[in-house]
Enzyme design. Structure first.
Site, PDB file in Angstrom:
ATOM      1  N   PRO A   2       0.831  -1.201   0.000  1.00 28.85           N
ATOM      2  CA  PRO A   2       0.000   0.000   0.000  1.00 28.85           C
ATOM      3  C   PRO A   2       0.870   1.257   0.000  1.00 28.85           C
ATOM      4  CG  PRO A   2      -0.810  -1.592   1.598  1.00 28.85           C
ATOM      5  CD  PRO A   2       0.521  -2.095   1.118  1.00 28.85           C
ATOM      6  N   LYS A  59       3.359   6.571   4.628  1.00 28.47           N
ATOM      7  CA  LYS A  59       2.697   5.271   4.568  1.00 28.47           C
ATOM      8  C   LYS A  59       2.439   4.682   5.953  1.00 28.47           C
ATOM      9  CE  LYS A  59       5.204   4.426   0.261  1.00 28.47           C
ATOM     10  NZ  LYS A  59       6.116   3.509  -0.468  1.00 28.47           N
ATOM     11  N   ARG A 263      13.211  -3.292  -9.118  1.00 24.72           N
ATOM     12  CA  ARG A 263      11.753  -3.098  -9.147  1.00 24.72           C
ATOM     13  C   ARG A 263      11.240  -3.109 -10.583  1.00 24.72           C
ATOM     14  NH1 ARG A 263      10.251  -0.755  -4.236  1.00 24.72           N
ATOM     15  NH2 ARG A 263       8.150  -1.462  -4.796  1.00 24.72           N
TER      16      ARG A 263
END
Length: 276
Positions: A2, A59, A263
């Site tokens: 998230p 976050k 990534r």
């Protein structure tokens, strides 16, 4: 994992459902999630404490009590589910907060990577991990000039990996960095030190805009993300992330995927040129 829009969506839902409630008991089924102290003092500290509100820094979720914060990081798969009454936990529920009105809040985490930690209010913002964060992206003092100054220490790094650093641009993760760089027409492999102030201004504006739109849409449901009230919808607006082989919405060139800093990274090879 998230990112800021998803965590903000969770925060808003929790603010509506648990803010103002008083904890009567806490059950921890996976002790490694609790950081900074043993489970027993963690549980004891929360008993009969009232949740004043639910805040967010980047976050991180911050459950605010009178004297301290419960700092929660969802990591890869963490989710909160409120229930109006006690229910049987499932195998992925690792913490249960029971309230004096009989309702419960369950923390569910398939991967068990999430963390919870109690921090005194007076010092929480001045020590890691919160002290290392840049100001919020929607803060008017977070300007393109601030971003440019932050990027100086990353001048040899690709802009993709630089923007994933939460001390550079708070709240961006893999999804929204790809979307930001596409909107700004910057190739993810471009070294931060090769960017002009105009490039950085476009990145700043695009990043803030992408995050704001994603928050409005309740985040992006990619794989398993859901908020306590349902799925996000911003995945329906993604231009490049997860669109490998699809035509670029600007020029029609096939979207490509490469690895940057380990990534998966999506971009348009025509619209986003590498600056040397």
């Amino acid at each position: 994992m998230p990112e800021l829009p998803e965590v903000e969506t969770v925060r808003r839902s929790l603010e509506r459902t648990v803010s103002g409630k008083t904890i009567s008991s806490v059950k921890v089924f996976h002790p490694k999630m609790i950081r900074g102290m043993e489970v027993a003092p963690f549980v004891d500290a929360l008993k009969q404490e009232r949740i004043e509100r639910v805040e967010r820094r980047g976050k991180f979720l911050l459950f605010t009590f009178d004297r301290f914060y419960l700092v929660s990081h969802l990591r890869m798969e963490g989710k909160y589910f409120p229930y109006p009454q006690a229910i049987e936990k499932d195998k992925h529920t690792h913490v249960i907060f029971r309230f004096t009105d009989g309702s419960e809040l369950h923390y569910n985490d398939v991967r068990k990577f999430g963390t919870m930690e109690l921090r005194e209010k007076e010092t929480a913002m001045s020590v890691p991990p919160l002290a290392q964060l840049e100001r919020e992206p929607f803060d008017p003092t977070f300007t393109a000039e601030v971003l440019a100054e932050n990027l100086i220490r990353k001048k040899r790094s690709p802009i993709k990996t630089s923007l994933l650093d939460q001390s550079i641009f708070l709240g961006l993760g893999n999804i929204y960095v790809d979307e930001t760089l596409f909107a700004a027409r910057v190739h993810p492999l471009t070294k931060a030190g090769a960017l002009t102030l105009d490039d950085i201004s476009r990145i700043h504006a695009a990043g803030v805009d992408v995050l704001a739109k994603a928050v409005e849409s309740g985040g992006s449901t990619i794989r398993s993300y859901v908020s306590p009230t349902g799925k996000g919808e911003f995945q329906l607006q993604l231009a490049v992330y997860g669109q490998t082989g699809a035509p670029c919405p600007r020029c029609g060139t096939a979207i490509e995927k490469i690895k940057v800093g380990g990534r998966g990274t999506h971009f348009c090879p025509t619209c986003q040129q590498v600056a040397l």
